[in-house]
Write a protein that holds these residues in place. Structure first.
Motif, PDB file in Angstrom:
ATOM      1  N   MET A 148       0.842  -1.182   0.000  1.00 22.20           N
ATOM      2  CA  MET A 148       0.000   0.000   0.000  1.00 22.20           C
ATOM      3  C   MET A 148       0.887   1.246   0.000  1.00 22.20           C
ATOM      4  O   MET A 148       1.991   1.243   0.562  1.00 22.20           O
ATOM      5  N   PRO A 149       0.427   2.327  -0.611  1.00 18.38           N
ATOM      6  CA  PRO A 149       1.264   3.528  -0.738  1.00 18.38           C
ATOM      7  C   PRO A 149       1.825   4.054   0.572  1.00 18.38           C
ATOM      8  O   PRO A 149       2.948   4.564   0.610  1.00 18.38           O
ATOM      9  N   ALA A 150       1.065   3.930   1.671  1.00 21.36           N
ATOM     10  CA  ALA A 150       1.516   4.483   2.948  1.00 21.36           C
ATOM     11  C   ALA A 150       2.783   3.813   3.456  1.00 21.36           C
ATOM     12  O   ALA A 150       3.494   4.381   4.296  1.00 21.36           O
ATOM     13  N   THR A 151       3.086   2.612   2.979  1.00 20.47           N
ATOM     14  CA  THR A 151       4.267   1.888   3.445  1.00 20.47           C
ATOM     15  C   THR A 151       5.514   2.213   2.632  1.00 20.47           C
ATOM     16  O   THR A 151       6.602   1.729   2.951  1.00 20.47           O
ATOM     17  N   LEU A 152       5.389   3.035   1.586  1.00 18.11           N
ATOM     18  CA  LEU A 152       6.508   3.329   0.697  1.00 18.11           C
ATOM     19  C   LEU A 152       7.253   4.585   1.139  1.00 18.11           C
ATOM     20  O   LEU A 152       6.665   5.487   1.741  1.00 18.11           O
ATOM     21  N   SER A 153       8.517   4.633   0.802  1.00 18.16           N
ATOM     22  CA  SER A 153       9.277   5.866   0.994  1.00 18.16           C
ATOM     23  C   SER A 153       8.864   6.873  -0.074  1.00 18.16           C
ATOM     24  O   SER A 153       8.191   6.526  -1.059  1.00 18.16           O
ATOM     25  N   VAL A 154       9.302   8.120   0.080  1.00 21.80           N
ATOM     26  CA  VAL A 154       8.973   9.155  -0.902  1.00 21.80           C
ATOM     27  C   VAL A 154       9.531   8.773  -2.275  1.00 21.80           C
ATOM     28  O   VAL A 154       8.854   8.901  -3.300  1.00 21.80           O
ATOM     29  N   GLY A 155      10.765   8.282  -2.302  1.00 24.96           N
ATOM     30  CA  GLY A 155      11.373   7.890  -3.563  1.00 24.96           C
ATOM     31  C   GLY A 155      10.670   6.731  -4.226  1.00 24.96           C
ATOM     32  O   GLY A 155      10.515   6.700  -5.456  1.00 24.96           O
ATOM     33  N   GLU A 156      10.219   5.771  -3.429  1.00 21.36           N
ATOM     34  CA  GLU A 156       9.478   4.626  -3.979  1.00 21.36           C
ATOM     35  C   GLU A 156       8.135   5.068  -4.542  1.00 21.36           C
ATOM     36  O   GLU A 156       7.721   4.606  -5.612  1.00 21.36           O
ATOM     37  N   ARG A 157       7.460   5.975  -3.850  1.00 19.33           N
ATOM     38  CA  ARG A 157       6.187   6.486  -4.372  1.00 19.33           C
ATOM     39  C   ARG A 157       6.402   7.218  -5.690  1.00 19.33           C
ATOM     40  O   ARG A 157       5.590   7.107  -6.619  1.00 19.33           O
ATOM     41  N   GLN A 158       7.492   7.969  -5.771  1.00 18.07           N
ATOM     42  CA  GLN A 158       7.750   8.708  -6.995  1.00 18.07           C
ATOM     43  C   GLN A 158       8.012   7.766  -8.162  1.00 18.07           C
ATOM     44  O   GLN A 158       7.557   7.991  -9.283  1.00 18.07           O
ATOM     45  N   ARG A 159       8.765   6.686  -7.913  1.00 16.91           N
ATOM     46  CA  ARG A 159       9.024   5.725  -8.979  1.00 16.91           C
ATOM     47  C   ARG A 159       7.743   4.997  -9.384  1.00 16.91           C
ATOM     48  O   ARG A 159       7.530   4.711 -10.564  1.00 16.91           O
ATOM     49  N   ALA A 160       6.873   4.715  -8.415  1.00 21.76           N
ATOM     50  CA  ALA A 160       5.588   4.097  -8.750  1.00 21.76           C
ATOM     51  C   ALA A 160       4.748   5.037  -9.614  1.00 21.76           C
ATOM     52  O   ALA A 160       4.059   4.592 -10.546  1.00 21.76           O
ATOM     53  N   ALA A 161       4.806   6.337  -9.321  1.00 24.37           N
ATOM     54  CA  ALA A 161       4.067   7.307 -10.122  1.00 24.37           C
ATOM     55  C   ALA A 161       4.617   7.379 -11.544  1.00 24.37           C
ATOM     56  O   ALA A 161       3.865   7.579 -12.504  1.00 24.37           O
ATOM     57  N   ILE A 162       5.923   7.223 -11.679  1.00 29.11           N
ATOM     58  CA  ILE A 162       6.523   7.208 -13.013  1.00 29.11           C
ATOM     59  C   ILE A 162       6.032   5.988 -13.793  1.00 29.11           C
ATOM     60  O   ILE A 162       5.702   6.091 -14.978  1.00 29.11           O
ATOM     61  N   VAL A 163       5.970   4.839 -13.133  1.00 29.97           N
ATOM     62  CA  VAL A 163       5.428   3.634 -13.787  1.00 29.97           C
ATOM     63  C   VAL A 163       3.994   3.881 -14.245  1.00 29.97           C
ATOM     64  O   VAL A 163       3.615   3.536 -15.366  1.00 29.97           O
ATOM     65  N   ARG A 164       3.189   4.489 -13.378  1.00 24.36           N
ATOM     66  CA  ARG A 164       1.791   4.776 -13.728  1.00 24.36           C
ATOM     67  C   ARG A 164       1.698   5.660 -14.972  1.00 24.36           C
ATOM     68  O   ARG A 164       0.861   5.419 -15.854  1.00 24.36           O
ATOM     69  N   ALA A 165       2.566   6.660 -15.061  1.00 25.13           N
ATOM     70  CA  ALA A 165       2.533   7.567 -16.207  1.00 25.13           C
ATOM     71  C   ALA A 165       2.965   6.882 -17.499  1.00 25.13           C
ATOM     72  O   ALA A 165       2.432   7.177 -18.578  1.00 25.13           O
ATOM     73  N   LEU A 166       3.921   5.950 -17.401  1.00 25.02           N
ATOM     74  CA  LEU A 166       4.465   5.318 -18.598  1.00 25.02           C
ATOM     75  C   LEU A 166       3.684   4.097 -19.061  1.00 25.02           C
ATOM     76  O   LEU A 166       3.739   3.734 -20.238  1.00 25.02           O
ATOM     77  N   THR A 167       2.955   3.453 -18.171  1.00 21.81           N
ATOM     78  CA  THR A 167       2.278   2.186 -18.505  1.00 21.81           C
ATOM     79  C   THR A 167       1.331   2.284 -19.700  1.00 21.81           C
ATOM     80  O   THR A 167       1.311   1.383 -20.548  1.00 21.81           O
ATOM     81  N   PRO A 168       0.539   3.347 -19.853  1.00 20.09           N
ATOM     82  CA  PRO A 168      -0.360   3.396 -21.019  1.00 20.09           C
ATOM     83  C   PRO A 168       0.370   3.581 -22.351  1.00 20.09           C
ATOM     84  O   PRO A 168      -0.256   3.516 -23.408  1.00 20.09           O
ATOM     85  N   GLY A 169       1.672   3.864 -22.309  1.00 20.74           N
ATOM     86  CA  GLY A 169       2.411   4.137 -23.543  1.00 20.74           C
ATOM     87  C   GLY A 169       2.029   5.444 -24.193  1.00 20.74           C
ATOM     88  O   GLY A 169       1.862   5.512 -25.412  1.00 20.74           O
ATOM     89  N   PRO A 170       1.919   6.537 -23.406  1.00 18.75           N
ATOM     90  CA  PRO A 170       1.485   7.818 -23.994  1.00 18.75           C
ATOM     91  C   PRO A 170       2.540   8.390 -24.925  1.00 18.75           C
ATOM     92  O   PRO A 170       3.740   8.121 -24.780  1.00 18.75           O
TER      93      PRO A 170
END
Length: 251
Positions: A148-170
């Motif tokens: 769950m997001p609350a268990t992640l560090s700030v850097g881990e959350r940021q990398r997860a957000a990058i994955v979210r942005a790239l996954t659709p292949g925009p």
């Protein structure tokens, strides 16, 4: 040409005498650029304008052409006609956005956050998950997809957000100070991982940052705001000189 913008003006209602002027900005498909400048000069505002989320006060030209071979869309006309639905659809179909703090939804798992935008855009869940896993592996957060997001560090959350942005292949990634919340060591690691993932993605990037070193570190084309002051106030000016920022595509 992905964007063609000329003489776009946006004034800050809170600050009398301050305006942003995009005198000329031409971004080809495949370009990777960094817009730099001091805090408060209008970098995030520029990203919101490019993301079709903020209406310009005026512009002599503002076109967006997300699909090669298709006629460019007149963004000023869409705003004038109140076509918020059309612009929201363009954002969902063609853009990925990375915010300063990641902004993961706390009630979804990390994996669900990573695939959310892709699923909203109509991608099958299995395909979205497969893409997210590959990107998460490249960014070093694959082991966190069930967390769950609350268990992640700030850097881990940021990398997860990058994955979210790239996954659709925009076709386009817009990144607003994606390492601003990190210390220098972690910021460097996240930025390196981000740029490596973008190399695999093959899309276009517009990154805004006050740290010009990121542009040079990643080999991005740098474009810098300059400030001019006169009796009318302060104008923050962005100008590419009328030429495309890279030779990635003919105008």
């Amino acid at each position: 040409m992905l964007y063609a913008i000329e003489n776009l003006v946006k004034r800050r209602q809170r600050e009398q005498g301050y305006r942003l002027l995009i005198k000329s900005l031409h971004i080809p498909r495949g370009a990777k650029i960094a817009i730099t400048g001091p805090s408060g000069c209008g970098k995030s505002t520029t990203l919101d304008l490019l993301g079709l989320a903020l209406r310009p006060d005026s512009a002599t030209r503002f076109t967006f052409a997300p699909e090669a071979g298709a006629p460019p869309l007149d963004v000023s006309a869409l705003w004038a006609a109140g076509r918020h639905d059309a612009m929201a659809a363009l954002r969902l179909a063609h853009m990925g956005y990375v915010l300063q703090s990641g902004e993961l939804l706390p009630f979804l798992s990390v994996g669900e956050n990573m695939t959310l935008t892709a699923r909203l855009a109509g991608m099958a869940g299995a395909e979205a998950l497969d893409r997210a896993r590959g990107l998460a592996g490249a960014l070093g957060v694959a082991q966190l997809m069930g967390a769950m997001p609350a268990t992640l560090s700030v850097g881990e959350r940021q990398r997860a957000a990058i994955v979210r942005a790239l996954t659709p292949g925009p076709q386009l990634i817009l990144a607003d100070e994606p390492t601003a919340a990190l210390d220098p060591v972690h910021a460097a690691r996240v930025m390196d991982a981000f740029l490596a993932a973008l190399d695999l993605h093959k899309g276009s990037l517009v990154l805004v940052t006050h740290n010009a070193d990121w542009a040079r570190r990643g080999g991005l084309t740098e474009l810098t705001f300059r400030l001019e002051e006169d009796e009318g106030g302060v104008t923050a000016i962005l100008d590419d000189g009328g030429a495309a920022l890279t030779a990635g595509e003919a105008a």
